[in-house]
Design a protein around this motif. Structure first.
Motif, short mmCIF file in Angstrom:
data_model
loop_
_atom_site.label_atom_id
_atom_site.label_comp_id
_atom_site.label_asym_id
_atom_site.label_seq_id
_atom_site.Cartn_x
_atom_site.Cartn_y
_atom_site.Cartn_z
N GLN A 45 -20.35 -8.27 25.57
CA GLN A 45 -20.27 -9.62 26.14
C GLN A 45 -19.34 -10.51 25.33
N LYS A 46 -19.44 -10.39 24.02
CA LYS A 46 -18.59 -11.23 23.16
C LYS A 46 -17.11 -10.85 23.30
N GLU A 47 -16.84 -9.55 23.43
CA GLU A 47 -15.45 -9.11 23.61
C GLU A 47 -14.89 -9.60 24.95
N ALA A 48 -15.73 -9.59 25.99
CA ALA A 48 -15.30 -10.11 27.29
C ALA A 48 -15.01 -11.61 27.20
N LEU A 49 -15.87 -12.33 26.50
CA LEU A 49 -15.66 -13.77 26.33
C LEU A 49 -14.39 -14.03 25.52
N LEU A 50 -14.16 -13.24 24.47
CA LEU A 50 -12.97 -13.40 23.65
C LEU A 50 -11.71 -13.19 24.48
N SER A 51 -11.73 -12.18 25.35
CA SER A 51 -10.59 -11.92 26.23
C SER A 51 -10.34 -13.10 27.16
N SER A 52 -11.43 -13.68 27.69
CA SER A 52 -11.31 -14.83 28.59
C SER A 52 -10.74 -16.04 27.86
N LEU A 53 -11.19 -16.28 26.65
CA LEU A 53 -10.70 -17.42 25.88
C LEU A 53 -9.22 -17.26 25.54
N ARG A 54 -8.82 -16.06 25.19
CA ARG A 54 -7.40 -15.82 24.89
C ARG A 54 -6.53 -16.06 26.11
N GLU A 55 -7.02 -15.64 27.28
CA GLU A 55 -6.29 -15.87 28.52
C GLU A 55 -6.21 -17.37 28.81
N ALA A 56 -7.32 -18.07 28.57
CA ALA A 56 -7.34 -19.53 28.79
C ALA A 56 -6.33 -20.22 27.88
N PHE A 57 -6.22 -19.76 26.64
CA PHE A 57 -5.27 -20.34 25.70
C PHE A 57 -3.83 -20.17 26.19
N GLN A 58 -3.55 -19.00 26.76
CA GLN A 58 -2.19 -18.70 27.22
C GLN A 58 -1.76 -19.60 28.37
N ILE A 59 -2.68 -19.90 29.28
CA ILE A 59 -2.29 -20.66 30.48
C ILE A 59 -2.52 -22.16 30.33
N SER A 60 -3.28 -22.57 29.31
CA SER A 60 -3.57 -24.00 29.16
C SER A 60 -2.32 -24.77 28.74
#
Length: 470
Positions: free
Chosen positions: A407-422
């Motif tokens: 779950q934490k790895e999935a969340l980390l992936s989501s946060l990294r993606e959010a950082f890229q597009i923000s």
């Protein structure tokens, strides 16, 4: 003599037909019969290809019949003597996803002395949308479409083939005077402990949330000031991480009617981040909504009414990829076609037919089904094979920790993606702090799990050795 007389008659007839054609074309044009008048203006242009009026009128006919490429060509050929030329030219460029050119001609119209004041509010709104388009067209995702289906708008959710782990949707429709039928969509998480839903707030829709109690649902709470606006927010979907939220809105950051947006819950502020437009080709100058990712099946879904008749929508199913790919901007023609989904890469994996029952997710291993190597000669495939009670206890601890790590790895992936597009500096700063903290936690979990595996193996080998000595 007869030949001369025939020639005179032919010239007279030809001249008379040509004289009648402009009047007939104008009459049909004024009656808004653009297909018929367009054919006559095309004939007139064959004889007078540089005629400004014929070019302008023919361009208008092509514009009104959705042939925007031809409209652009003839609006330019007709020159700028006609007051509405720049407005319709900008609109044509906008429809062709040539947003920089659309911005130029919308500005020309706004700054002209002949601008129709009643048009200006609409022009300013389209200029806003063109500016958003000019930004989004630079980052068009290259997606792989698995399937597409045209359906009645009222039935679109029936065609989503989702695994049970994704969650559940329901929709009800309401009618408000002066508006089209409105969907009120409810999403309930896979655990059934939380729902996010749209509801009316005056004559618009906003998003709300509630939690499951023993005797029903808690009182609905306004989701977030960062998410809800003075526009409509609707069609929510929460990812399995419980943090990433997709929804649709026709707010000021939308290029069409509804656009699809992404936001994430920020634990530091106890609120959602400012949403980001997920871009093209998911979003268009039409209505796009109900974006859902089925992480179990590795597919995604969204709905659009682009290029569809009234009350029809097209549902796209696409392959969900962790690493996104983007279309090169070198070939503008190809780029705009991909952005409009006029062309796309065709995928092969497909969910069951809409007439099938809901897909049941593939069964995963339970805590009793394992694959564990004790030593070079002994491997276990079930927890019942453990001889040491302590080793079994450690295994159960390892299993729970490994689920948490996933779950934490999935969340980390989501946060990294959010950082890229923000594009918001404050959001990026908050995301950076969250990512760094989560990276530390993930590393700690991995080290702990490795130690657990070593301890499990040692406990089981020790027990087996003692058992052998006896």
């Amino acid at each position: 003599m007869k030949i001369r007389f025939s020639l005179i008659i032919l010239i007279f007839i030809t001249t008379n037909i040509f004289a009648q054609s402009p009047a007939e074309a104008d009459a049909l044009f004024n009656d808004k019969k653009y297909e018929e008048s367009g054919r006559l203006y095309a004939t007139l242009l064959e004889k007078r290809p540089t005629d400004a009026l014929y070019n302008y009128r023919y361009a208008r006919c092509r514009y009104e019949t959705d042939d925007y490429k031809s409209a652009i060509k003839h609006f330019l050929a007709g020159g700028n003597r006609y007051p509405l030329r720049d407005y319709y030219l900008a609109e044509s460029y906008f429809q062709e996803y040539l947003f920089s050119e659309a911005i130029e001609y919308f500005n020309n119209y706004i700054n002209s002395t002949t601008a129709n004041q009643s048009f200006l509010p609409d022009v300013y709104d389209k200029l806003r949308r063109a500016r958003i388009g000019a930004r989004l067209i630079n980052r068009v995702e290259d997606i792989e479409i698995i399937d597409s289906t045209v359906v009645d708008k009222k039935d679109f959710l029936k065609y989503y083939r989702l695994s049970r782990e994704t969650g559940k949707f329901s929709v009800q429709t309401v009618n408000i005077a002066g508006k089209e039928t409105i969907d009120l969509v409810t999403f309930i998480t896979q655990r059934g402990d939380r729902k996010i839903f749209s509801d009316l707030s005056g004559d618009r829709t906003n998003l709300y949330t509630a939690n499951k109690l023993l005797d029903g649902w808690s009182k609905p709470e306004y989701l977030s000031q960062n998410v809800n606006t003075v526009a409509d927010e609707n069609y929510p979907f929460l990812m399995l991480d419980g943090i990433t939220l997709y929804f649709a809105s026709n707010n000021e950051n939308s290029i069409g009617g509804y656009d699809i947006f992404i936001t994430r819950f920020n634990a530091n502020t106890n609120d959602y981040l400012n949403p980001d437009n997920i871009g093209m080709p998911f979003n268009s100058i039409f209505n796009d909504y109900m974006y859902v990712i089925d992480e179990t099946l590795g597919t995604g879904w969204f709905v659009t009414d682009r290029y569809q008749p009234d009350n029809k929508v097209i549902i796209y199913q696409f392959r969900n990829r962790e690493e996104k790919q983007y279309v090169s901007a070198d070939d503008i023609s190809h780029l705009t076609r991909v952005a409009r989904l006029k062309t796309y890469r065709k995928g092969t994996h497909k969910a069951k037919s809409p007439v099938d029952d809901l897909i049941t997710a593939p069964e995963i291993a339970t805590p009793h089904e394992i694959l564990f190597t004790v030593n070079d000669t002994i491997s276990y495939t079930s927890t019942s094979q453990f001889k040491s009670a302590q080793a079994l206890k450690l295994w159960n601890e390892w299993y729970r920790l490994s689920e948490d790590l996933t779950q934490k790895e999935a969340l980390l992936s989501s946060l990294r993606e959010a950082f890229q597009i923000s594009e918001d500096d404050t959001d990026k700063k908050d995301l950076t702090a969250e990512i760094m903290e989560l990276e530390k936690q993930v590393l700690k979990y991995r080290l702990t799990l490795n130690e657990k595996i070593r301890d499990i193996r040692n406990e089981e080998i020790k027990y087996l050795q003692n058992l052998h000595r006896k």
